[in-house]
Motif scaffolding. Structure first.
Motif, mmCIF file in Angstrom:
data_model
loop_
_atom_site.group_PDB
_atom_site.id
_atom_site.type_symbol
_atom_site.label_atom_id
_atom_site.label_comp_id
_atom_site.label_asym_id
_atom_site.label_seq_id
_atom_site.Cartn_x
_atom_site.Cartn_y
_atom_site.Cartn_z
ATOM 1 N N ARG A 20 0.819 -1.214 0.000
ATOM 2 C CA ARG A 20 0.000 0.000 0.000
ATOM 3 C C ARG A 20 0.855 1.268 0.000
ATOM 4 O O ARG A 20 0.419 2.317 -0.494
ATOM 5 C CB ARG A 20 -0.938 0.003 1.207
ATOM 6 N N LEU B 203 -7.076 -1.445 -3.902
ATOM 7 C CA LEU B 203 -6.391 -2.024 -2.741
ATOM 8 C C LEU B 203 -7.390 -2.893 -1.988
ATOM 9 O O LEU B 203 -8.189 -2.383 -1.186
ATOM 10 C CB LEU B 203 -5.843 -0.933 -1.810
ATOM 11 N N LEU C 117 -3.519 -5.438 5.083
ATOM 12 C CA LEU C 117 -4.819 -4.771 5.099
ATOM 13 C C LEU C 117 -5.947 -5.708 5.517
ATOM 14 O O LEU C 117 -7.061 -5.249 5.779
ATOM 15 C CB LEU C 117 -5.123 -4.175 3.719
ATOM 16 N N THR D 155 -9.111 -5.230 0.725
ATOM 17 C CA THR D 155 -8.958 -5.499 2.156
ATOM 18 C C THR D 155 -9.606 -6.814 2.550
ATOM 19 O O THR D 155 -9.597 -7.189 3.719
ATOM 20 C CB THR D 155 -9.584 -4.368 2.992
ATOM 21 N N PHE E 205 -4.170 6.120 6.144
ATOM 22 C CA PHE E 205 -3.999 5.963 4.700
ATOM 23 C C PHE E 205 -4.146 7.323 4.011
ATOM 24 O O PHE E 205 -3.325 7.705 3.166
ATOM 25 C CB PHE E 205 -5.049 4.969 4.194
ATOM 26 N N ASP F 255 -1.948 -6.011 -0.507
ATOM 27 C CA ASP F 255 -1.183 -5.956 0.736
ATOM 28 C C ASP F 255 -1.899 -6.772 1.805
ATOM 29 O O ASP F 255 -2.934 -6.355 2.322
ATOM 30 C CB ASP F 255 -1.067 -4.487 1.169
ATOM 31 N N ILE G 19 -10.418 1.238 -1.913
ATOM 32 C CA ILE G 19 -9.839 0.442 -0.843
ATOM 33 C C ILE G 19 -10.980 -0.201 -0.059
ATOM 34 O O ILE G 19 -11.849 0.495 0.468
ATOM 35 C CB ILE G 19 -8.904 1.274 0.060
#
Length: 385
Positions: A23, A144, A187, A146, A55, A184, A99
């Motif tokens: 991230r 991104l 996360l 999660t 973030f 990532d 995200i």
């Protein structure tokens, strides 16, 4: 074994950076692509967590001007998309950063479509005879994830529900594929165990259904089979929240992406049931798939015995028999504390007629290995309730 603390880059089907702290690559990647004012799209739950505020702080410290849109909750809806488009225009945004889980990804894609395309979102519905063309620019989109479930970060579609009817509409075009994924596993560490379980079962449903879907696509089948093996090895370790196993969580992130890639081949009866459950009962999509998977696969079993034998051997359960896959699915439900019956989550016999209707008109079962009729759906739902 890959060291999850070492970030690797690979492209399939889009550019992916995978590894712990991937991230942190975001500010540089935005600058390289001449982005200054990103709209950061997330869900209402994640927006309240410290990880999200930190973030945004990182982006601001890097001299970017982000704005947040977090009006997303439950299954993504048309009204959420409309609010997101307003936020995009109000901020004079030049890119979108999504995200979150599948809902945030789907809404972000739809915002990206309507940022410069005219008309109503459902004017672009997949398969619609007079659908509008995708002929305007789509903002630069970074994903991104999660959660490790939908794999929407590597998908070319968005699924949005009509607020009134609750019916899900699919918008599909390669231009909706995010340009960059930062996968990532850190996360996913704060996810509640039940969300990790439900999203993991969602990934498995994509993998298993695509593997047995009718049609010829050995590339997708190979990806699906390896993805099933990854889920078998790593999902229970991820649900054990106390373990905080980054390697296992990273592998599940890859399994989720593999599922989304594999279901280019098609899905099946499980997803038609799950879409109906979301429409009628507002049930979380991953949880619906997780409950329905053994029931739907029991229906398919007589017609996919050879493929189920391959799955059984791949994940090394039982004695290599097709029936062992059903037993494994039920054992996995137990290990991940996923409900086995719909009545455990409030679904009643009174919902049956509507569930059968919406499952029947859903298109996912058209690629099921055997034709599914309304009476078949009724039998499957009765068994599951």
């Amino acid at each position: 074994m890959h060291d999850v603390n070492h970030i690797v880059r690979y492209s399939f089907p889009t550019a992916i950076y995978f590894g712990a702290k991937a991230r942190n690559l975001l500010p540089d990647q935005l600058r390289v692509n001449h982005v200054r004012r990103p709209l950061v799209v997330t869900d209402a739950g994640l927006a309240k967590l410290p990880v999200f505020s930190s973030f945004l702080d990182v982006l601001q410290r890097d001299h970017l001007s982000p704005a947040a849109f977090s009006g997303i909750y439950g299954n993504p809806t048309l009204s959420q998309v409309a609010q997101g488009v307003q936020a995009y225009r109000a901020h004079n945004a030049d890119a979108i950063v999504a995200i979150g889980g599948g809902a945030a990804m789907d809404v972000a894609k739809a915002i990206g479509l309507l940022a410069h395309h005219p008309g109503h979102l459902f004017d672009y519905e997949d398969g619609k005879a007079d659908a509008r063309p995708f002929d305007q620019p789509i903002p630069y989109l970074v994903a991104l994830p999660t959660t490790s479930g939908t794999g929407s970060e590597v998908g070319r579609s968005t699924v949005i529900s009509d607020d009134q009817t609750k019916v899900k509409k699919i918008i599909f075009d390669p231009c909706l594929l995010p340009k960059l994924v930062l996968a990532d596993p850190e996360l996913t560490l704060e996810l509640p165990a039940h969300v990790t379980a439900a999203t993991g079962m969602d990934a498995l449903s994509h993998l298993l259904e695509s593997f047995i879907a009718k049609g010829f696509h050995p590339i997708c089948e190979g990806i699906a089979l390896e993805g099933i093996s990854i889920v078998a090895r790593y999902l229970p370790k991820c649900v054990d929240a106390s373990a905080r196993d980054l390697h296992a969580r990273g592998m599940m992130m890859n399994a989720a992406m593999m599922g989304a890639i594999a279901f280019q081949k098609g899905l099946g009866v499980t997803h038609s049931c799950a879409h109906a459950l979301s429409t009628v009962c507002d049930l979380h999509h991953g949880l619906a798939n997780g409950i329905m998977l053994p029931h739907a696969m029991t229906f398919n079993l007589p017609h996919v015995e050879e493929k189920f034998k391959r799955v059984s051997k791949m994940i090394d359960v039982g004695h290599g028999k097709a029936e062992d896959v059903i037993d494994w699915l039920r054992d996995l439900q137990a290990a991940c504390q996923v409900p086995t019956l719909l009545r455990e989550v409030g679904v009643k016999q009174s919902h049956l007629k509507d569930l059968v209707h919406y499952a029947t008109i859903d298109t996912c079962h058209l690629s099921n290995p055997i034709t599914v009729t309304s009476s078949d759906f009724e039998a499957i739902f009765k068994q599951a309730i």
